[in-house]
Scaffold this active site. Structure first.
Site, short mmCIF file in Angstrom:
data_model
loop_
_atom_site.label_atom_id
_atom_site.label_comp_id
_atom_site.label_asym_id
_atom_site.label_seq_id
_atom_site.Cartn_x
_atom_site.Cartn_y
_atom_site.Cartn_z
N TYR A 202 0.82 -1.21 0.00
CA TYR A 202 0.00 0.00 0.00
C TYR A 202 0.86 1.27 0.00
O TYR A 202 0.39 2.35 -0.34
CB TYR A 202 -0.94 0.03 1.20
N LYS B 68 3.53 -15.33 1.59
CA LYS B 68 3.42 -16.02 0.29
C LYS B 68 4.86 -16.34 -0.14
O LYS B 68 5.32 -15.95 -1.23
CB LYS B 68 2.69 -15.10 -0.70
N ASP C 245 -2.99 -18.09 0.87
CA ASP C 245 -4.15 -18.74 0.26
C ASP C 245 -4.67 -19.85 1.17
O ASP C 245 -5.88 -20.01 1.37
CB ASP C 245 -3.84 -19.26 -1.15
N ASP D 152 -5.15 -7.06 5.68
CA ASP D 152 -6.37 -6.33 5.36
C ASP D 152 -7.47 -7.34 5.03
O ASP D 152 -8.59 -7.29 5.55
CB ASP D 152 -6.08 -5.42 4.15
N ASP E 2 -10.60 -8.95 7.85
CA ASP E 2 -12.03 -8.85 7.54
C ASP E 2 -12.68 -10.23 7.52
O ASP E 2 -13.78 -10.42 8.02
CB ASP E 2 -12.25 -8.16 6.19
#
Ligand code: NAD
Length: 355
Positions: free
Chosen positions: A142, A188, A220, A244, A248
């Site tokens: 980001y 990852k 994943d 992020d 959620d």
């Protein structure tokens, strides 16, 4: 008697209602403890724009920096949606986080037994879930440069510096020491060099915490495991982008947005706030659920003020209130004995917390 300065930002929409309910609880719990809380209210968000022309006035930044902790309601609403980006309430919140240097976002997911049916997942999967996602908040893709959007090509850069990984890993391990002593670092690393780097540093930091069990998971798989068997997790440590998404996902295991607290920490002053927004659709009706904000205030007592006994009292008071069947409207279909207003739920929790 210890005195703590709390910067209080009510904000927009349901913000004032949920904060008023929370202040009742904080007042009640501090009565029998050896500390006093001094509240100073500051403007932020749409209301700050309306009154001062800025969503984050300088006075608010200064007051927040001088406080021991910040208790935050919510900001935003349709009234301010068409303002230029830099004047919108959400820009104020991003800027405040930057000013405070809060690089770690803690999002606990706790499934209360009484509300186990609120989840879209099976009771056997969610009953007993108690995990925290520790998300790196100020680095990663980001914020990485270079970044570019052209006509034929666009890119962002996922970059982490050693100190950024070290400090967020320490937060996660310190937290695990106060919980079930398990950290699962999510990355990852099978594809991304930045994740391999992340993993190496997390392994190094883990050496200082021999009691904590460290595991690694690809993002994943973590997304799958969170809905397959969320009880396997205690502390999930991850970067900005993955965090992020996963935070959620994790929060929705409970099925109810009005219950979930958060803390943004790591700078000199931490920000404690519900994960939900300003819920303009139910503002000023007295039906918003204040529990997310009250639970955020318990995090504030524990992490910012080190008042662990008071934090536990607030957490237990929330559980007792739910056990006794008191609900706000959003949870009225889940084993409710009595549907209460926002401020009534605050008073009931305050009553239990003062004992
Ligand atoms: P929201 O979280 O405000 O609301 C989503 C839904 O959940 C709504 O139906 C709302 O009524 C319900 N809800 C939320 N909190 C509740 C509570 N405490 N009790 C009962 N029901 C609750 O999300 P949104 O509608 O997408 O956003 C509304 C505004 O909030 C927007 O302006 C958005 O930018 C802002 N926002 C602010 C923050 C923040 O202040 N940190 C976070 C997210 C969104």
């Amino acid at each position: 008697m210890k005195k703590y300065k709390i910067a209080v930002i009510k904000g927009d929409g349901v913000g004032p209602e949920i904060i008023d309910a929370t202040l009742q609880v904080l007042d009640a719990v501090s009565v029998n403890e050896d500390f006093e809380l001094e509240y100073e209210e500051y403007l932020m968000g749409g209301i700050a724009y309306d009154i001062t022309g800025s969503p984050l006035p300088e006075k608010t930044i200064k007051g927040c920096k001088e406080a021991n902790a910040i208790l935050f309601g919510a900001i935003g609403g349709p009234k301010w949606d068409n303002l230029p980006r830099h004047l919108r309430p959400e820009s104020g919140l991003l800027k405040l986080r930057q000013e405070l240097g809060v690089f770690a976002n803690l999002r606990p997911t706790l499934v209360y037994d009484e509300l186990v049916n609120a989840s879209t997942l099976k009771e056997s999967v969610v009953k007993g879930v108690n995990l925290v996602v520790v998300r790196e908040l100020t680095g990663g893709i980001y914020f990485g440069t270079p970044r570019e959007k052209g006509d034929d090509k666009a890119f962002n850069t996922m970059v982490y510096e050693r100190y950024e990984v070290e400090r967020i890993a320490k937060i996660a391990f310190d937290l695990a020491m106060k919980r079930d002593k398990k950290v699962c670092s999510v990355d990852k690393a099978n594809v991304l060099e930045v994740s391999q780097f992340w993993r190496e540093i997390v392994i190094e930091i883990a050496k200082d915490y021999p009691e904590v069990e460290l595991t690694h998971m690809y993002v994943d798989n973590a997304a799958m495991q969170l809905v397959r068997d969320p009880k396997q997790f205690d502390v999930i440590l991850t970067g900005n982008l993955f965090g992020d998404i996963l935070s959620d996902e994790a929060s929705m295991i409970t099925g109810s947005i009005g219950l979930l607290p958060s803390a943004s920490i790591g700078g000199r002053v931490g920000l404690y706030e519900p994960i939900h927004g300003s819920a303009p659709d139910i503002a000023r009706q007295g039906i918003a659920n204040p529990i997310a904000t009250i639970a955020s205030s318990a995090m504030m007592l524990r992490y910012a003020l080190n008042e662990n006994s008071a934090a536990t009292k607030v957490e237990n008071a929330i559980i007792k209130t739910l056990q006794d069947g008191y609900r706000t409207k959003d949870l009225s279909q889940f084993r409710a004995k009595e549907v209460c207003s926002t401020i009534e739920i605050g008073s009931i929790i305050a009553g239990f917390a003062s004992k």
